[in-house]
Design a protein around this motif. Structure first.
Motif, PDB file in Angstrom:
ATOM      1  N   PHE A 220      28.363  22.704  42.441  1.00 27.51           N
ATOM      2  CA  PHE A 220      29.354  23.829  42.980  1.00 27.51           C
ATOM      3  C   PHE A 220      30.648  24.896  42.321  1.00 27.51           C
ATOM      4  N   TYR A 221      30.785  25.892  42.488  1.00 30.47           N
ATOM      5  CA  TYR A 221      31.912  26.460  42.140  1.00 30.47           C
ATOM      6  C   TYR A 221      32.157  27.109  42.380  1.00 30.47           C
ATOM      7  N   ALA A 222      33.091  28.125  42.404  1.00 29.58           N
ATOM      8  CA  ALA A 222      33.847  29.600  42.758  1.00 29.58           C
ATOM      9  C   ALA A 222      33.327  30.912  42.376  1.00 29.58           C
ATOM     10  N   GLU A 223      33.638  31.587  42.802  1.00 31.83           N
ATOM     11  CA  GLU A 223      33.828  33.197  42.543  1.00 31.83           C
ATOM     12  C   GLU A 223      34.853  33.582  42.533  1.00 31.83           C
ATOM     13  N   ALA A 224      35.820  33.377  42.200  1.00 31.92           N
ATOM     14  CA  ALA A 224      37.120  34.687  42.617  1.00 31.92           C
ATOM     15  C   ALA A 224      37.408  35.076  41.151  1.00 31.92           C
ATOM     16  N   VAL A 225      38.629  35.930  41.552  1.00 26.43           N
ATOM     17  CA  VAL A 225      38.839  36.859  40.669  1.00 26.43           C
ATOM     18  C   VAL A 225      40.687  37.487  41.542  1.00 26.43           C
ATOM     19  N   GLU A 226      41.188  38.017  40.021  1.00 27.07           N
ATOM     20  CA  GLU A 226      42.312  38.361  40.439  1.00 27.07           C
ATOM     21  C   GLU A 226      41.680  39.930  41.911  1.00 27.07           C
ATOM     22  N   GLN A 227      43.101  40.124  42.764  1.00 30.16           N
ATOM     23  CA  GLN A 227      42.672  40.888  43.304  1.00 30.16           C
ATOM     24  C   GLN A 227      44.412  42.164  43.238  1.00 30.16           C
ATOM     25  N   GLN A 228      43.770  43.197  43.045  1.00 30.26           N
ATOM     26  CA  GLN A 228      45.245  44.011  42.820  1.00 30.26           C
ATOM     27  C   GLN A 228      45.091  44.777  44.303  1.00 30.26           C
ATOM     28  N   PHE A 229      45.936  45.546  44.516  1.00 31.52           N
ATOM     29  CA  PHE A 229      46.704  45.994  46.086  1.00 31.52           C
ATOM     30  C   PHE A 229      47.919  47.453  45.899  1.00 31.52           C
ATOM     31  N   ASP A 230      47.659  48.129  46.177  1.00 37.03           N
ATOM     32  CA  ASP A 230      48.267  49.400  46.515  1.00 37.03           C
ATOM     33  C   ASP A 230      48.513  49.558  47.866  1.00 37.03           C
ATOM     34  N   ILE A 231      50.066  49.755  48.031  1.00 32.38           N
ATOM     35  CA  ILE A 231      50.477  49.914  50.221  1.00 32.38           C
ATOM     36  C   ILE A 231      51.786  50.501  49.643  1.00 32.38           C
ATOM     37  N   THR A 232      51.902  51.178  50.868  1.00 31.62           N
ATOM     38  CA  THR A 232      53.000  51.965  51.075  1.00 31.62           C
ATOM     39  C   THR A 232      54.141  51.103  52.218  1.00 31.62           C
ATOM     40  N   MET A 233      54.630  50.507  51.344  1.00 30.69           N
ATOM     41  CA  MET A 233      56.252  50.040  52.574  1.00 30.69           C
ATOM     42  C   MET A 233      57.281  50.822  53.252  1.00 30.69           C
ATOM     43  N   PHE A 234      57.392  51.378  53.934  1.00 29.85           N
ATOM     44  CA  PHE A 234      59.216  52.170  54.286  1.00 29.85           C
ATOM     45  C   PHE A 234      59.619  53.351  52.848  1.00 29.85           C
ATOM     46  N   GLY A 235      57.821  54.146  53.379  1.00 30.41           N
ATOM     47  CA  GLY A 235      58.207  55.086  52.346  1.00 30.41           C
ATOM     48  C   GLY A 235      58.224  53.988  50.510  1.00 30.41           C
ATOM     49  N   GLN A 236      57.661  53.789  50.390  1.00 28.83           N
ATOM     50  CA  GLN A 236      57.784  53.357  48.907  1.00 28.83           C
ATOM     51  C   GLN A 236      56.806  52.455  48.286  1.00 28.83           C
ATOM     52  N   GLN A 237      56.038  52.174  47.057  1.00 28.54           N
ATOM     53  CA  GLN A 237      54.923  52.539  45.988  1.00 28.54           C
ATOM     54  C   GLN A 237      54.684  51.090  46.245  1.00 28.54           C
ATOM     55  N   VAL A 238      54.085  50.373  46.624  1.00 33.02           N
ATOM     56  CA  VAL A 238      53.837  48.670  46.665  1.00 33.02           C
ATOM     57  C   VAL A 238      53.008  48.453  45.687  1.00 33.02           C
ATOM     58  N   HIS A 239      53.171  47.631  44.679  1.00 31.33           N
ATOM     59  CA  HIS A 239      51.484  47.503  44.129  1.00 31.33           C
ATOM     60  C   HIS A 239      51.146  45.609  43.981  1.00 31.33           C
TER      61      HIS A 239
END
Length: 149
Positions: free
Chosen positions: A16-35
């Motif tokens: 058994f093995y996993a295929e997990a990779v780093e995830q990146q998200f860009d969202i706007t919260m309260f008018g601020q850009q959050v990475h």
């Protein structure tokens, strides 16, 4: 992922093995850009037969077909036949940055489970014969054998 799959043999190592990779998200919260960056750090396998392995840092990896059945860091040998649901849970650690600022750690870990993967465990029978189908075309398991009724 599992090798072999979707069927394996009782007593044989199933990789058994996993295929997990780093995830990146860009969202706007309260008018601020959050990475946000989420990195997989630990894996837990529930093999469906009462055996749980992990959490531990190895995601395992695929084997070439000629090596299927070898014991690996994340393999499992089922003691009984049947249909089992294997569940992989991956733990992620994260960082976030606001308006392109420095990355800051996110406290704790997030755990996410993949959809369960079904695996059928079969039994196998091994028999020894004194000759082969060329020497005895009527022998058990040979194409010319007569099936008993």
């Amino acid at each position: 992922m599992a090798q072999p799959s979707p069927n394996t043999l009782r007593g044989a190592e199933t990789n058994f093995y996993a295929e997990a990779v780093e995830q990146q998200f860009d969202i706007t919260m309260f008018g601020q850009q959050v990475h946000v960056v989420a990195t997989p750090v630990q894996y837990t396998w529930n093999y469906g037969d009462g055996t749980v392995f992990g959490p531990q840092p190895s995601m395992g990896g695929p084997l070439p077909q000629e090596r299927w059945g070898e014991k690996t860091r994340t393999s499992h040998a089922y003691a009984a036949t049947g249909d089992f649901q294997v569940l992989l849970t991956t733990s992620f650690q994260g960082t976030y940055s606001v308006n392109s600022g420095p990355p800051l750690p996110i406290p704790g870990q997030g755990q996410f489970s993949a959809p369960p993967q079904g695996i059928s465990v079969w039994r196998s029978l091994t028999r020894n014969y004194a000759d082969d189908c060329n020497a005895n075309p009527q022998g058990q398991g040979c194409p010319g054998a007569v099936t008993p009724r």
